[in-house]
Design a protein around this motif. Structure first.
Motif, PDB file in Angstrom:
ATOM      1  N   GLY A  20       9.504  -1.011   3.252  1.00  0.00           N
ATOM      2  CA  GLY A  20       9.500  -1.976   2.166  1.00  0.00           C
ATOM      3  C   GLY A  20       9.903  -3.349   2.667  1.00  0.00           C
ATOM      4  N   TYR A  21      10.144  -4.254   1.717  1.00  0.00           N
ATOM      5  CA  TYR A  21      10.491  -5.646   2.009  1.00  0.00           C
ATOM      6  C   TYR A  21      11.940  -5.884   1.592  1.00  0.00           C
ATOM      7  N   TYR A  22      12.694  -6.560   2.471  1.00  0.00           N
ATOM      8  CA  TYR A  22      14.112  -6.805   2.227  1.00  0.00           C
ATOM      9  C   TYR A  22      14.427  -8.267   2.534  1.00  0.00           C
ATOM     10  N   PHE A  23      15.224  -8.868   1.673  1.00  0.00           N
ATOM     11  CA  PHE A  23      15.688 -10.243   1.874  1.00  0.00           C
ATOM     12  C   PHE A  23      17.150 -10.174   2.274  1.00  0.00           C
ATOM     13  N   THR A  24      17.495 -10.779   3.397  1.00  0.00           N
ATOM     14  CA  THR A  24      18.887 -10.770   3.843  1.00  0.00           C
ATOM     15  C   THR A  24      19.373 -12.193   4.105  1.00  0.00           C
ATOM     16  N   LEU A  91      16.350 -14.103   6.024  1.00  0.00           N
ATOM     17  CA  LEU A  91      15.238 -13.384   6.623  1.00  0.00           C
ATOM     18  C   LEU A  91      14.564 -12.500   5.572  1.00  0.00           C
ATOM     19  N   ILE A  92      13.243 -12.431   5.644  1.00  0.00           N
ATOM     20  CA  ILE A  92      12.501 -11.414   4.922  1.00  0.00           C
ATOM     21  C   ILE A  92      12.086 -10.408   5.981  1.00  0.00           C
ATOM     22  N   ILE A  93      12.649  -9.202   5.888  1.00  0.00           N
ATOM     23  CA  ILE A  93      12.402  -8.149   6.861  1.00  0.00           C
ATOM     24  C   ILE A  93      11.485  -7.116   6.222  1.00  0.00           C
ATOM     25  N   VAL A  94      10.432  -6.762   6.948  1.00  0.00           N
ATOM     26  CA  VAL A  94       9.498  -5.749   6.464  1.00  0.00           C
ATOM     27  C   VAL A  94       9.651  -4.512   7.335  1.00  0.00           C
ATOM     28  N   ILE A  95      10.036  -3.409   6.705  1.00  0.00           N
ATOM     29  CA  ILE A  95      10.085  -2.133   7.418  1.00  0.00           C
ATOM     30  C   ILE A  95       8.741  -1.451   7.181  1.00  0.00           C
ATOM     31  N   GLU A  96       8.009  -1.307   8.254  1.00  0.00           N
ATOM     32  CA  GLU A  96       6.695  -0.659   8.203  1.00  0.00           C
ATOM     33  C   GLU A  96       6.901   0.854   8.305  1.00  0.00           C
ATOM     34  N   ASP A  97       5.915   1.594   7.858  1.00  0.00           N
ATOM     35  CA  ASP A  97       5.938   3.037   8.064  1.00  0.00           C
ATOM     36  C   ASP A  97       5.156   3.304   9.351  1.00  0.00           C
ATOM     37  N   ASN A  98       5.798   2.977  10.483  1.00  0.00           N
ATOM     38  CA  ASN A  98       5.142   3.169  11.774  1.00  0.00           C
ATOM     39  C   ASN A  98       5.958   4.132  12.629  1.00  0.00           C
ATOM     40  N   GLU A  99       5.416   4.465  13.778  1.00  0.00           N
ATOM     41  CA  GLU A  99       6.056   5.449  14.646  1.00  0.00           C
ATOM     42  C   GLU A  99       7.456   5.024  15.075  1.00  0.00           C
ATOM     43  N   HIS A 100       7.615   3.735  15.396  1.00  0.00           N
ATOM     44  CA  HIS A 100       8.902   3.226  15.863  1.00  0.00           C
ATOM     45  C   HIS A 100       9.979   3.325  14.779  1.00  0.00           C
ATOM     46  N   SER A 101       9.679   2.816  13.589  1.00  0.00           N
ATOM     47  CA  SER A 101      10.689   2.854  12.514  1.00  0.00           C
ATOM     48  C   SER A 101      10.923   4.293  12.036  1.00  0.00           C
ATOM     49  N   ARG A 102       9.880   5.144  12.056  1.00  0.00           N
ATOM     50  CA  ARG A 102      10.065   6.555  11.690  1.00  0.00           C
ATOM     51  C   ARG A 102      11.009   7.248  12.664  1.00  0.00           C
ATOM     52  N   ALA A 103      10.859   6.949  13.962  1.00  0.00           N
ATOM     53  CA  ALA A 103      11.739   7.559  14.974  1.00  0.00           C
ATOM     54  C   ALA A 103      13.192   7.159  14.732  1.00  0.00           C
ATOM     55  N   ILE A 104      13.421   5.899  14.375  1.00  0.00           N
ATOM     56  CA  ILE A 104      14.785   5.438  14.073  1.00  0.00           C
ATOM     57  C   ILE A 104      15.294   6.139  12.816  1.00  0.00           C
ATOM     58  N   ARG A 105      14.463   6.161  11.771  1.00  0.00           N
ATOM     59  CA  ARG A 105      14.846   6.761  10.487  1.00  0.00           C
ATOM     60  C   ARG A 105      15.178   8.235  10.614  1.00  0.00           C
ATOM     61  N   GLU A 106      14.409   8.940  11.426  1.00  0.00           N
ATOM     62  CA  GLU A 106      14.555  10.394  11.514  1.00  0.00           C
ATOM     63  C   GLU A 106      15.483  10.853  12.628  1.00  0.00           C
ATOM     64  N   SER A 107      16.060   9.933  13.372  1.00  0.00           N
ATOM     65  CA  SER A 107      16.946  10.300  14.469  1.00  0.00           C
ATOM     66  C   SER A 107      18.214  10.978  13.942  1.00  0.00           C
ATOM     67  N   PRO A 108      18.580  12.126  14.516  1.00  0.00           N
ATOM     68  CA  PRO A 108      19.827  12.784  14.088  1.00  0.00           C
ATOM     69  C   PRO A 108      21.065  12.003  14.530  1.00  0.00           C
ATOM     70  N   LEU A 109      20.893  11.056  15.441  1.00  0.00           N
ATOM     71  CA  LEU A 109      22.017  10.246  15.930  1.00  0.00           C
ATOM     72  C   LEU A 109      22.242   8.987  15.094  1.00  0.00           C
ATOM     73  N   ASP A 146      22.089  -8.604   0.923  1.00  0.00           N
ATOM     74  CA  ASP A 146      20.723  -8.093   0.989  1.00  0.00           C
ATOM     75  C   ASP A 146      20.166  -7.925  -0.415  1.00  0.00           C
ATOM     76  N   HIS A 147      18.854  -7.928  -0.479  1.00  0.00           N
ATOM     77  CA  HIS A 147      18.150  -7.736  -1.742  1.00  0.00           C
ATOM     78  C   HIS A 147      16.872  -6.961  -1.432  1.00  0.00           C
ATOM     79  N   ILE A 148      16.642  -5.883  -2.136  1.00  0.00           N
ATOM     80  CA  ILE A 148      15.406  -5.123  -1.992  1.00  0.00           C
ATOM     81  C   ILE A 148      14.341  -5.864  -2.798  1.00  0.00           C
ATOM     82  N   ILE A 149      13.290  -6.286  -2.136  1.00  0.00           N
ATOM     83  CA  ILE A 149      12.232  -7.034  -2.825  1.00  0.00           C
ATOM     84  C   ILE A 149      11.396  -6.047  -3.632  1.00  0.00           C
ATOM     85  N   ARG A 150      11.298  -6.350  -4.921  1.00  0.00           N
ATOM     86  CA  ARG A 150      10.669  -5.419  -5.866  1.00  0.00           C
ATOM     87  C   ARG A 150       9.377  -5.993  -6.435  1.00  0.00           C
TER      88      ARG A 150
END
Length: 177
Positions: A20-24, A91-109, A146-150
């Protein structure tokens, strides 16, 4: 003696690693103007004189700018828009649903969400570089906003706010003169 508990500004129960999109907004310690200067330049194009603001980065601001430009390769996110103001950054940060961000999201660490990791990366790396080269004081304020852009309307309002922030510096809630 019990110390007061600090209230978290984050939305309780929300995973800030969700695509999603986030404003920080990240502020300097005590809102000291160390990142840039807002200067007015005269634009004499087409016979009309317009005063438009220009953000001139300080050496500290240039360090922060370089670090922001490297964020996508480290976290699999996009920095859609940002501005480095004298004592804060947006900053407007966009978290994509890509392999890199998925690996971070799903990391048990993983102990923190992606937005916290991005902000931590900016603060830690810029503080180290600034302390090594220029400035010995504390660089950043604790935490961040932070603000979740809706939706598109929210996104456009925030985009315009970030884009016009230098022009409205003296009316900004972070303005310190």
């Amino acid at each position: 003696m019990d110390l007061p508990k600090r209230k978290s500004p984050r939305l309780k129960g929300y995973d800030y690693s969700t695509p999603g999109y986030y404003f920080t907004t990240i502020c300097t310690h005590n809102k000291v103007n160390i990142l840039s200067r807002i200067c007015t330049i005269q634009d004499n194009n087409v016979g009309a004189i317009h005063e438009s603001p220009e953000t001139l980065l300080t050496p500290q601001g240039k360090i922060v700018d370089d670090i922001i430009c490297n964020i996508p390769e480290h976290f699999g996110v996009t920095i859609d828009k940002y501005v480095i103001m004298p004592n804060h950054i947006h900053l407007i940060i966009v978290i994509e649903d890509n392999e890199h961000s998925r690996a971070i999201r799903e990391s048990p660490l993983r102990k923190r969400d992606i937005i916290e990791m991005v902000v931590g990366y900016i603060k830690m790396n810029s503080s180290k570089a600034i302390h090594n080269n220029i400035f010995k004081g504390k660089v950043w304020q604790r935490s961040f906003h932070d603000h979740i852009i809706r939706g598109e309307k929210d996104y456009l309002r925030i985009w315009e706010y970030v884009d016009t922030n230098p022009a409205k510096w003296k009316q900004d809630c972070f303005y310190t003169g």
